[in-house]
Design a protein around this motif. Structure first.
Motif, PDB file in Angstrom:
ATOM      1  N   ASN A   1      -2.006  -2.444  -5.242  1.00  0.00           N
ATOM      2  CA  ASN A   1      -3.020  -2.992  -4.732  1.00  0.00           C
ATOM      3  C   ASN A   1      -3.010  -4.393  -4.060  1.00  0.00           C
ATOM      4  O   ASN A   1      -2.862  -5.168  -4.963  1.00  0.00           O
ATOM      5  CB  ASN A   1      -4.334  -2.604  -5.740  1.00  0.00           C
TER       6      ASN A   1
ATOM      7  N   GLU B   1       0.772  -1.168  -0.053  1.00  0.00           N
ATOM      8  CA  GLU B   1       0.035  -0.008   0.046  1.00  0.00           C
ATOM      9  C   GLU B   1       0.717   1.189   0.144  1.00  0.00           C
ATOM     10  O   GLU B   1       0.465   2.128  -0.629  1.00  0.00           O
ATOM     11  CB  GLU B   1      -0.995  -0.021   0.995  1.00  0.00           C
TER      12      GLU B   1
ATOM     13  N   LYS C   1      -7.479  -8.462   0.388  1.00  0.00           N
ATOM     14  CA  LYS C   1      -6.001  -8.018   0.405  1.00  0.00           C
ATOM     15  C   LYS C   1      -5.100  -9.111   0.439  1.00  0.00           C
ATOM     16  O   LYS C   1      -3.844  -9.097  -0.034  1.00  0.00           O
ATOM     17  CB  LYS C   1      -5.712  -7.019   1.494  1.00  0.00           C
TER      18      LYS C   1
END
Ligand code: AHR
Length: 323
Positions: free
Chosen positions: A247, A242, A271
Protein backbone atom coordinates in the motif's frame (compact mmCIF):
# COMPACT_ATOMS: atom_id res chain seq x y z
CA UNK A 1 49.50 32.80 -24.98
CA UNK A 2 47.16 29.95 -25.62
CA UNK A 3 47.40 27.02 -23.22
CA UNK A 4 45.74 23.89 -24.48
CA UNK A 5 44.53 21.14 -22.18
CA UNK A 6 43.55 18.12 -24.20
CA UNK A 7 40.61 16.40 -22.62
CA UNK A 8 39.53 12.98 -23.79
CA UNK A 9 35.90 12.45 -23.03
CA UNK A 10 33.21 9.91 -23.70
CA UNK A 11 30.44 11.39 -25.84
CA UNK A 12 27.97 8.53 -26.09
CA UNK A 13 30.10 5.71 -27.52
CA UNK A 14 32.65 7.93 -29.29
CA UNK A 15 35.91 9.12 -27.74
CA UNK A 16 36.33 12.82 -28.40
CA UNK A 17 39.51 14.84 -27.93
CA UNK A 18 38.79 18.44 -26.95
CA UNK A 19 41.23 21.32 -26.94
CA UNK A 20 40.50 23.69 -24.05
CA UNK A 21 41.69 27.17 -24.97
CA UNK A 22 41.95 28.18 -21.33
CA UNK A 23 42.57 31.89 -21.89
CA UNK A 24 40.31 32.50 -24.86
CA UNK A 25 37.54 34.94 -24.01
CA UNK A 26 33.89 34.10 -23.52
CA UNK A 27 32.14 34.91 -26.85
CA UNK A 28 30.23 38.19 -26.91
CA UNK A 29 26.83 38.78 -28.48
CA UNK A 30 25.68 41.94 -30.26
CA UNK A 31 22.75 43.96 -28.99
CA UNK A 32 19.88 43.38 -31.46
CA UNK A 33 16.08 43.54 -31.55
CA UNK A 34 15.67 39.84 -32.28
CA UNK A 35 17.94 36.80 -32.17
CA UNK A 36 18.16 33.36 -33.66
CA UNK A 37 18.83 31.09 -30.69
CA UNK A 38 19.20 27.34 -30.26
CA UNK A 39 17.63 25.24 -27.53
CA UNK A 40 19.22 21.80 -27.24
CA UNK A 41 16.82 19.66 -25.19
CA UNK A 42 17.94 16.34 -23.73
CA UNK A 43 14.77 14.28 -24.19
CA UNK A 44 10.99 14.68 -24.24
CA UNK A 45 9.81 11.60 -22.40
CA UNK A 46 8.33 13.26 -19.36
CA UNK A 47 6.03 16.17 -18.38
CA UNK A 48 8.93 18.16 -16.91
CA UNK A 49 10.83 18.21 -20.22
CA UNK A 50 7.67 18.99 -22.19
CA UNK A 51 6.89 21.93 -19.85
CA UNK A 52 10.47 23.21 -20.17
CA UNK A 53 10.36 23.09 -23.97
CA UNK A 54 6.97 24.83 -24.05
CA UNK A 55 8.28 27.58 -21.77
CA UNK A 56 11.21 28.20 -24.16
CA UNK A 57 8.99 28.10 -27.26
CA UNK A 58 6.39 30.43 -25.72
CA UNK A 59 9.05 32.95 -24.74
CA UNK A 60 10.64 32.91 -28.21
CA UNK A 61 7.21 33.43 -29.81
CA UNK A 62 6.38 36.26 -27.38
CA UNK A 63 9.59 38.10 -28.28
CA UNK A 64 9.53 37.27 -32.00
CA UNK A 65 12.87 35.45 -31.81
CA UNK A 66 13.69 32.47 -34.01
CA UNK A 67 14.17 29.28 -31.97
CA UNK A 68 16.13 26.36 -33.41
CA UNK A 69 14.89 23.44 -31.29
CA UNK A 70 16.45 19.99 -31.08
CA UNK A 71 15.56 16.92 -29.00
CA UNK A 72 18.47 14.59 -28.24
CA UNK A 73 16.04 11.74 -27.42
CA UNK A 74 18.08 10.66 -24.40
CA UNK A 75 21.44 10.45 -26.20
CA UNK A 76 24.37 12.62 -25.11
CA UNK A 77 26.12 11.89 -28.44
CA UNK A 78 23.07 13.18 -30.35
CA UNK A 79 22.95 16.26 -28.15
CA UNK A 80 26.57 17.07 -29.05
CA UNK A 81 25.66 16.61 -32.74
CA UNK A 82 22.59 18.85 -32.23
CA UNK A 83 24.77 21.64 -30.85
CA UNK A 84 27.20 21.22 -33.78
CA UNK A 85 24.28 21.58 -36.17
CA UNK A 86 23.19 24.80 -34.39
CA UNK A 87 26.73 26.13 -34.75
CA UNK A 88 26.61 25.29 -38.48
CA UNK A 89 23.26 27.11 -38.77
CA UNK A 90 24.84 30.26 -37.33
CA UNK A 91 22.68 30.77 -34.25
CA UNK A 92 23.46 33.84 -32.12
CA UNK A 93 23.47 31.89 -28.85
CA UNK A 94 22.73 28.41 -27.54
CA UNK A 95 20.61 27.37 -24.56
CA UNK A 96 21.81 23.92 -23.56
CA UNK A 97 20.24 21.47 -21.08
CA UNK A 98 23.19 19.06 -20.86
CA UNK A 99 22.02 15.47 -20.40
CA UNK A 100 25.19 14.39 -18.59
CA UNK A 101 28.02 16.33 -16.96
CA UNK A 102 31.05 15.11 -18.95
CA UNK A 103 29.89 14.08 -22.45
CA UNK A 104 28.50 17.56 -23.18
CA UNK A 105 31.82 19.33 -22.58
CA UNK A 106 32.76 19.08 -26.30
CA UNK A 107 29.49 20.86 -27.17
CA UNK A 108 30.23 23.74 -24.77
CA UNK A 109 33.82 24.05 -26.02
CA UNK A 110 32.79 23.72 -29.67
CA UNK A 111 30.34 26.62 -29.36
CA UNK A 112 32.95 28.72 -27.55
CA UNK A 113 35.48 28.03 -30.31
CA UNK A 114 32.87 29.07 -32.89
CA UNK A 115 32.27 32.34 -31.01
CA UNK A 116 28.74 31.45 -29.87
CA UNK A 117 27.80 32.07 -26.21
CA UNK A 118 26.18 29.18 -24.34
CA UNK A 119 23.80 29.44 -21.39
CA UNK A 120 23.30 26.19 -19.46
CA UNK A 121 19.73 25.47 -18.46
CA UNK A 122 18.65 23.23 -15.57
CA UNK A 123 21.57 20.76 -15.70
CA UNK A 124 25.24 21.52 -15.29
CA UNK A 125 28.46 20.26 -16.87
CA UNK A 126 31.50 19.04 -14.92
CA UNK A 127 32.80 22.18 -13.16
CA UNK A 128 36.40 20.97 -13.36
CA UNK A 129 36.21 20.86 -17.18
CA UNK A 130 34.21 23.97 -18.07
CA UNK A 131 33.57 27.14 -16.10
CA UNK A 132 30.91 29.88 -16.08
CA UNK A 133 32.21 33.25 -17.22
CA UNK A 134 35.01 31.50 -19.14
CA UNK A 135 33.59 28.68 -21.22
CA UNK A 136 29.87 29.43 -20.94
CA UNK A 137 27.94 32.45 -19.74
CA UNK A 138 26.09 31.06 -16.73
CA UNK A 139 24.05 28.20 -15.30
CA UNK A 140 20.34 28.83 -14.67
CA UNK A 141 18.51 26.22 -12.62
CA UNK A 142 17.62 24.74 -9.26
CA UNK A 143 19.96 23.91 -6.41
CA UNK A 144 19.88 20.11 -6.75
CA UNK A 145 21.84 19.50 -3.53
CA UNK A 146 19.28 21.55 -1.63
CA UNK A 147 16.46 19.57 -3.28
CA UNK A 148 17.97 16.30 -2.01
CA UNK A 149 18.40 17.82 1.42
CA UNK A 150 14.78 19.03 1.57
CA UNK A 151 13.51 15.58 0.54
CA UNK A 152 15.65 13.96 3.26
CA UNK A 153 14.52 16.46 5.88
CA UNK A 154 10.83 15.78 5.16
CA UNK A 155 11.33 12.01 5.14
CA UNK A 156 13.35 12.01 8.37
CA UNK A 157 10.65 14.02 10.13
CA UNK A 158 7.80 11.93 8.71
CA UNK A 159 9.50 8.62 9.58
CA UNK A 160 10.51 9.81 13.08
CA UNK A 161 14.16 9.33 12.15
CA UNK A 162 13.92 5.64 11.21
CA UNK A 163 13.56 4.25 7.68
CA UNK A 164 14.92 1.61 5.31
CA UNK A 165 15.12 3.56 2.07
CA UNK A 166 15.21 2.54 -1.58
CA UNK A 167 16.71 5.31 -3.71
CA UNK A 168 15.73 5.57 -7.39
CA UNK A 169 18.51 7.60 -8.98
CA UNK A 170 18.21 9.79 -12.05
CA UNK A 171 20.30 9.47 -15.21
CA UNK A 172 23.79 8.25 -14.32
CA UNK A 173 26.37 11.00 -14.81
CA UNK A 174 23.81 13.82 -14.81
CA UNK A 175 24.16 16.74 -12.40
CA UNK A 176 20.68 16.29 -10.81
CA UNK A 177 21.34 12.59 -10.12
CA UNK A 178 24.75 13.35 -8.59
CA UNK A 179 23.61 16.31 -6.52
CA UNK A 180 20.24 14.96 -5.38
CA UNK A 181 22.00 11.85 -4.09
CA UNK A 182 24.60 14.00 -2.33
CA UNK A 183 22.12 16.39 -0.69
CA UNK A 184 20.05 13.47 0.63
CA UNK A 185 23.07 11.48 1.86
CA UNK A 186 24.61 14.55 3.53
CA UNK A 187 21.41 15.13 5.50
CA UNK A 188 20.72 11.55 6.64
CA UNK A 189 24.30 10.91 7.75
CA UNK A 190 23.43 12.66 11.02
CA UNK A 191 20.45 10.31 11.47
CA UNK A 192 21.89 6.81 11.97
CA UNK A 193 18.53 4.98 11.68
CA UNK A 194 17.81 6.51 8.26
CA UNK A 195 19.47 3.93 6.00
CA UNK A 196 19.62 3.61 2.21
CA UNK A 197 19.28 -0.16 1.71
CA UNK A 198 19.44 -0.08 -2.11
CA UNK A 199 20.10 2.51 -4.78
CA UNK A 200 19.90 2.18 -8.57
CA UNK A 201 19.28 4.37 -11.61
CA UNK A 202 15.80 4.52 -13.12
CA UNK A 203 17.07 7.08 -15.69
CA UNK A 204 14.44 9.68 -14.67
CA UNK A 205 11.84 7.58 -16.57
CA UNK A 206 8.49 6.26 -15.31
CA UNK A 207 8.67 2.73 -16.67
CA UNK A 208 12.35 2.28 -15.88
CA UNK A 209 11.59 3.54 -12.36
CA UNK A 210 8.79 0.97 -12.06
CA UNK A 211 11.05 -1.88 -13.23
CA UNK A 212 13.92 -0.92 -10.92
CA UNK A 213 11.56 -0.43 -7.96
CA UNK A 214 10.06 -3.88 -8.61
CA UNK A 215 13.49 -5.53 -8.52
CA UNK A 216 14.70 -3.61 -5.47
CA UNK A 217 11.46 -4.25 -3.55
CA UNK A 218 11.85 -7.98 -4.14
CA UNK A 219 15.42 -7.85 -2.82
CA UNK A 220 14.47 -5.55 0.08
CA UNK A 221 10.96 -6.36 1.35
CA UNK A 222 11.93 -4.55 4.56
CA UNK A 223 11.94 -1.16 2.75
CA UNK A 224 9.74 1.43 4.44
CA UNK A 225 10.48 4.42 2.19
CA UNK A 226 11.35 5.30 -1.40
CA UNK A 227 13.29 8.40 -2.38
CA UNK A 228 12.97 8.99 -6.14
CA UNK A 229 15.09 11.62 -7.89
CA UNK A 230 12.05 12.67 -9.91
CA UNK A 231 8.27 12.35 -9.92
CA UNK A 232 8.13 10.11 -12.98
CA UNK A 233 10.13 7.39 -11.19
CA UNK A 234 8.03 7.93 -8.04
CA UNK A 235 4.85 7.27 -10.05
CA UNK A 236 6.53 4.15 -11.48
CA UNK A 237 7.36 3.07 -7.92
CA UNK A 238 3.69 3.41 -6.90
CA UNK A 239 2.78 0.88 -9.65
CA UNK A 240 5.58 -1.43 -8.48
CA UNK A 241 4.35 -1.28 -4.88
CA UNK A 242 0.75 -1.98 -5.89
CA UNK A 243 1.88 -4.90 -8.08
CA UNK A 244 3.74 -6.28 -5.05
CA UNK A 245 0.56 -6.08 -2.97
CA UNK A 246 1.83 -3.16 -0.89
CA UNK A 247 0.00 0.00 0.00
CA UNK A 248 1.93 3.10 -1.22
CA UNK A 249 1.64 5.92 1.27
CA UNK A 250 1.02 3.49 4.16
CA UNK A 251 3.38 0.49 3.94
CA UNK A 252 6.01 2.51 2.07
CA UNK A 253 6.32 6.32 2.17
CA UNK A 254 7.44 8.04 -1.06
CA UNK A 255 9.19 11.37 -1.46
CA UNK A 256 10.47 12.79 -4.72
CA UNK A 257 11.34 15.90 -6.73
CA UNK A 258 9.69 18.00 -9.51
CA UNK A 259 6.07 18.90 -8.67
CA UNK A 260 4.25 17.44 -11.69
CA UNK A 261 0.46 17.21 -11.89
CA UNK A 262 0.58 13.39 -11.53
CA UNK A 263 2.68 13.71 -8.39
CA UNK A 264 0.34 16.28 -6.84
CA UNK A 265 -2.61 13.99 -7.65
CA UNK A 266 -0.76 11.04 -6.03
CA UNK A 267 -0.24 13.18 -2.90
CA UNK A 268 -3.96 14.07 -2.86
CA UNK A 269 -4.76 10.35 -3.26
CA UNK A 270 -2.50 9.55 -0.29
CA UNK A 271 -0.12 7.41 -2.37
CA UNK A 272 2.82 9.81 -2.27
CA UNK A 273 4.04 11.86 0.68
CA UNK A 274 5.74 14.94 -0.76
CA UNK A 275 7.63 16.37 -3.70
CA UNK A 276 10.23 19.16 -3.74
CA UNK A 277 9.52 21.53 -6.60
CA UNK A 278 12.05 21.80 -9.45
CA UNK A 279 10.64 24.42 -11.77
CA UNK A 280 10.80 23.69 -15.53
CA UNK A 281 9.72 27.21 -16.50
CA UNK A 282 12.99 28.61 -17.85
CA UNK A 283 11.82 30.73 -20.78
CA UNK A 284 11.63 34.21 -19.19
CA UNK A 285 14.86 33.90 -17.15
CA UNK A 286 16.81 32.37 -20.05
CA UNK A 287 15.88 35.04 -22.59
CA UNK A 288 16.22 37.91 -20.08
CA UNK A 289 19.72 36.72 -19.18
CA UNK A 290 20.79 36.71 -22.82
CA UNK A 291 19.43 40.24 -23.32
CA UNK A 292 21.38 41.42 -20.24
CA UNK A 293 24.53 39.70 -21.48
CA UNK A 294 24.18 41.39 -24.88
CA UNK A 295 23.78 44.74 -23.08
CA UNK A 296 27.14 44.19 -21.35
CA UNK A 297 25.76 43.55 -17.87
CA UNK A 298 27.74 41.32 -15.52
CA UNK A 299 26.08 37.92 -15.32
CA UNK A 300 26.54 35.90 -12.09
CA UNK A 301 28.04 32.40 -12.56
CA UNK A 302 24.84 30.78 -11.25
CA UNK A 303 21.23 31.94 -11.30
CA UNK A 304 19.27 29.75 -8.89
CA UNK A 305 15.49 29.26 -9.14
CA UNK A 306 13.30 29.57 -6.08
CA UNK A 307 11.39 26.30 -5.65
CA UNK A 308 8.34 25.43 -3.55
CA UNK A 309 7.49 22.24 -1.62
CA UNK A 310 4.30 20.23 -2.06
CA UNK A 311 2.73 17.84 0.45
CA UNK A 312 -0.76 17.00 1.72
CA UNK A 313 -1.13 20.55 3.09
CA UNK A 314 -1.01 22.32 -0.31
CA UNK A 315 -1.17 19.76 -3.16
CA UNK A 316 -4.87 20.37 -3.87
CA UNK A 317 -4.59 24.15 -4.19
CA UNK A 318 -1.67 23.79 -6.61
CA UNK A 319 -3.11 20.99 -8.77
CA UNK A 320 -4.84 23.20 -11.34
CA UNK A 321 -1.67 25.16 -12.15
CA UNK A 322 0.58 22.07 -12.28
CA UNK A 323 1.93 20.64 -15.56
O1 AHR B 1 17.26 18.19 -14.74
C1 AHR B 1 16.04 18.20 -14.11
C2 AHR B 1 15.43 16.82 -14.10
O2 AHR B 1 15.42 16.29 -15.40
C3 AHR B 1 14.00 16.73 -13.65
O3 AHR B 1 13.86 16.46 -12.30
C4 AHR B 1 13.55 15.53 -14.41
O4 AHR B 1 12.20 15.24 -14.31
C5 AHR B 1 14.13 15.80 -15.72
O5 AHR B 1 14.19 14.76 -16.64
Amino acid sequence: MLRRNFLTLMAGTALVAVARPAFAELPKIQKKDTYKVGFAQTESNNPWRIAQTKSMQDEAAKRGWQLVYTDAAGSAAKQVADVNSMIAQGVDAIFLAPREEKPLIPAVMGAKKAGIPVILLDRNVDPSLAKPGEDYVTFIGSDFIEEGKRAAEWLTKTMNGKASIIQLEGTTGSSPANDRAKGFADYIKDHPDMKIVASQSGDFARDKGRQVAETLLQAHPEATAIYAHNDEMAIGAISALEAAGKNPGKDVIIVSIDGTRDALQAIIDGKMGATVECSPFFGPAAFDTLVKYAAGETIPPKIINTDRFFDAANAKENLASAY
